[in-house]
Design a protein around this motif. Structure first.
Motif, PDB file in Angstrom:
ATOM      1  N   ALA A 179       0.578  -1.169  -0.156  1.00 20.87           N
ATOM      2  CA  ALA A 179       0.189   0.138  -0.162  1.00 20.87           C
ATOM      3  C   ALA A 179       1.064   1.085   0.419  1.00 20.87           C
ATOM      4  N   LEU A 180      -0.235   2.483  -0.172  1.00 20.60           N
ATOM      5  CA  LEU A 180       0.962   3.507  -0.171  1.00 20.60           C
ATOM      6  C   LEU A 180      -0.087   4.171   1.317  1.00 20.60           C
ATOM      7  N   LYS A 181       0.912   5.204   1.792  1.00 21.18           N
ATOM      8  CA  LYS A 181      -0.021   5.864   2.789  1.00 21.18           C
ATOM      9  C   LYS A 181       0.084   6.846   2.331  1.00 21.18           C
ATOM     10  N   ARG A 203      -1.154  -0.446  -5.525  1.00 21.11           N
ATOM     11  CA  ARG A 203      -0.700   0.486  -5.285  1.00 21.11           C
ATOM     12  C   ARG A 203       0.479  -0.453  -4.545  1.00 21.11           C
ATOM     13  N   GLY A 204       1.503   1.393  -5.230  1.00 19.32           N
ATOM     14  CA  GLY A 204       2.993   1.142  -4.241  1.00 19.32           C
ATOM     15  C   GLY A 204       3.829   0.558  -4.691  1.00 19.32           C
ATOM     16  N   LEU A 231       3.359   7.198 -10.876  1.00 15.66           N
ATOM     17  CA  LEU A 231       4.725   8.818 -10.458  1.00 15.66           C
ATOM     18  C   LEU A 231       5.946   8.467 -11.244  1.00 15.66           C
ATOM     19  N   ARG A 232       5.941   9.106 -11.378  1.00 13.40           N
ATOM     20  CA  ARG A 232       7.235   9.022 -12.608  1.00 13.40           C
ATOM     21  C   ARG A 232       8.664  10.172 -11.103  1.00 13.40           C
ATOM     22  N   GLN A 233       7.729  11.079 -10.823  1.00 12.18           N
ATOM     23  CA  GLN A 233       8.692  12.004  -9.661  1.00 12.18           C
ATOM     24  C   GLN A 233       8.114  12.852  -8.696  1.00 12.18           C
ATOM     25  N   GLY A 234       8.387  12.580  -7.488  1.00 15.84           N
ATOM     26  CA  GLY A 234       7.862  13.382  -6.682  1.00 15.84           C
ATOM     27  C   GLY A 234       8.545  11.726  -5.041  1.00 15.84           C
ATOM     28  N   GLN A 235       7.674  12.265  -4.556  1.00 10.96           N
ATOM     29  CA  GLN A 235       7.932  10.878  -2.993  1.00 10.96           C
ATOM     30  C   GLN A 235       6.965  10.241  -2.156  1.00 10.96           C
ATOM     31  N   VAL A 236       7.104   9.068  -2.059  1.00 14.50           N
ATOM     32  CA  VAL A 236       5.983   7.581  -1.277  1.00 14.50           C
ATOM     33  C   VAL A 236       6.381   7.174  -0.497  1.00 14.50           C
ATOM     34  N   THR A 237       5.226   6.889   0.812  1.00 10.48           N
ATOM     35  CA  THR A 237       5.371   5.983   1.712  1.00 10.48           C
ATOM     36  C   THR A 237       4.660   4.945   1.484  1.00 10.48           C
ATOM     37  N   THR A 238       6.029   3.836   1.183  1.00 14.00           N
ATOM     38  CA  THR A 238       4.889   2.417   1.091  1.00 14.00           C
ATOM     39  C   THR A 238       5.932   1.844   1.271  1.00 14.00           C
ATOM     40  N   ASP A 239       5.130   0.098   1.527  1.00 17.90           N
ATOM     41  CA  ASP A 239       5.468  -0.942   2.340  1.00 17.90           C
ATOM     42  C   ASP A 239       6.196  -2.121   0.599  1.00 17.90           C
ATOM     43  N   ALA A 240       5.981  -1.742  -0.149  1.00 15.11           N
ATOM     44  CA  ALA A 240       6.167  -2.487  -1.428  1.00 15.11           C
ATOM     45  C   ALA A 240       7.533  -2.525  -1.429  1.00 15.11           C
ATOM     46  N   TYR A 253       7.194   0.790   6.461  1.00 12.91           N
ATOM     47  CA  TYR A 253       7.137   1.215   5.207  1.00 12.91           C
ATOM     48  C   TYR A 253       8.261   2.346   5.464  1.00 12.91           C
ATOM     49  N   ALA A 254       8.707   2.460   4.351  1.00 18.87           N
ATOM     50  CA  ALA A 254       9.908   3.487   4.447  1.00 18.87           C
ATOM     51  C   ALA A 254       9.233   4.494   2.881  1.00 18.87           C
TER      52      ALA A 254
END
Length: 153
Positions: free
Chosen positions: A2-4, A24-25, A93-102, A145-146
């Motif tokens: 998932a994504l936060k 997602r993620g 998403l090609r550029q940005g920041q995510v918090t994911t557990d993938a 998640y990271a």
């Protein structure tokens, strides 16, 4: 996986279709045997997939939708969860920041390069020519998640 919700979406792409269920993620790649690469918005040959192995794959972006396979005569897509029916267009998403557990079973550290790993996950270890997709901005939290800075150009 998932994504936060705490994410920064600097550059997204809606040119690709996805013919498989995915959460997602994960990082998706250009589908094997895709006939076209998304030169137009209606190009049905512009397909994305989750790669079982990263070797020789070209990452397209982080999947921002859940791709589901519902019988739409019995239930509908949950728009509040940003779901997409299998075979539909997805947001990458090609550029940005995510918090994911993938994240593959590794312990990333802030500042390490993030590489594409098996099954669309991210890793801090280059597994034989895996493409770099960004940089880890944190280690895993207690839930796995990271935060990752994504830069796929």
């Amino acid at each position: 996986m998932a994504l936060k919700p705490d994410r920064i979406e600097s550059h997204t792409d809606i040119s690709f279709f996805m013919n498989a269920v995915a959460e997602r993620g994960v990082v998706v790649v250009a589908a094997t045997g895709a006939t076209n690469v998304g030169a137009s918005m209606d190009d049905a040959g512009a397909l994305a997939e989750v790669a079982a192995t990263p070797s020789g794959k070209l990452p397209l972006g982080v999947l921002l939708n859940d791709v589901k396979d519902y019988d739409l005569t019995k239930q509908h897509i949950n728009w509040y969860k940003d779901e997409v029916q299998k075979g539909g267009k997805v947001t990458l998403l090609r550029q940005g920041q995510v918090t994911t557990d993938a994240i593959a079973s590794v312990t990333p550290k802030a500042g390490e390069t993030a590489y594409l790993s098996t099954d669309g996950k991210m890793s801090n270890a280059d597994s034989g020519g895996a493409p770099a997709i960004g940089q880890f901005l944190s280690k895993k939290d207690s839930d796995g998640y990271a935060k990752v800075d994504i830069n796929i150009s």
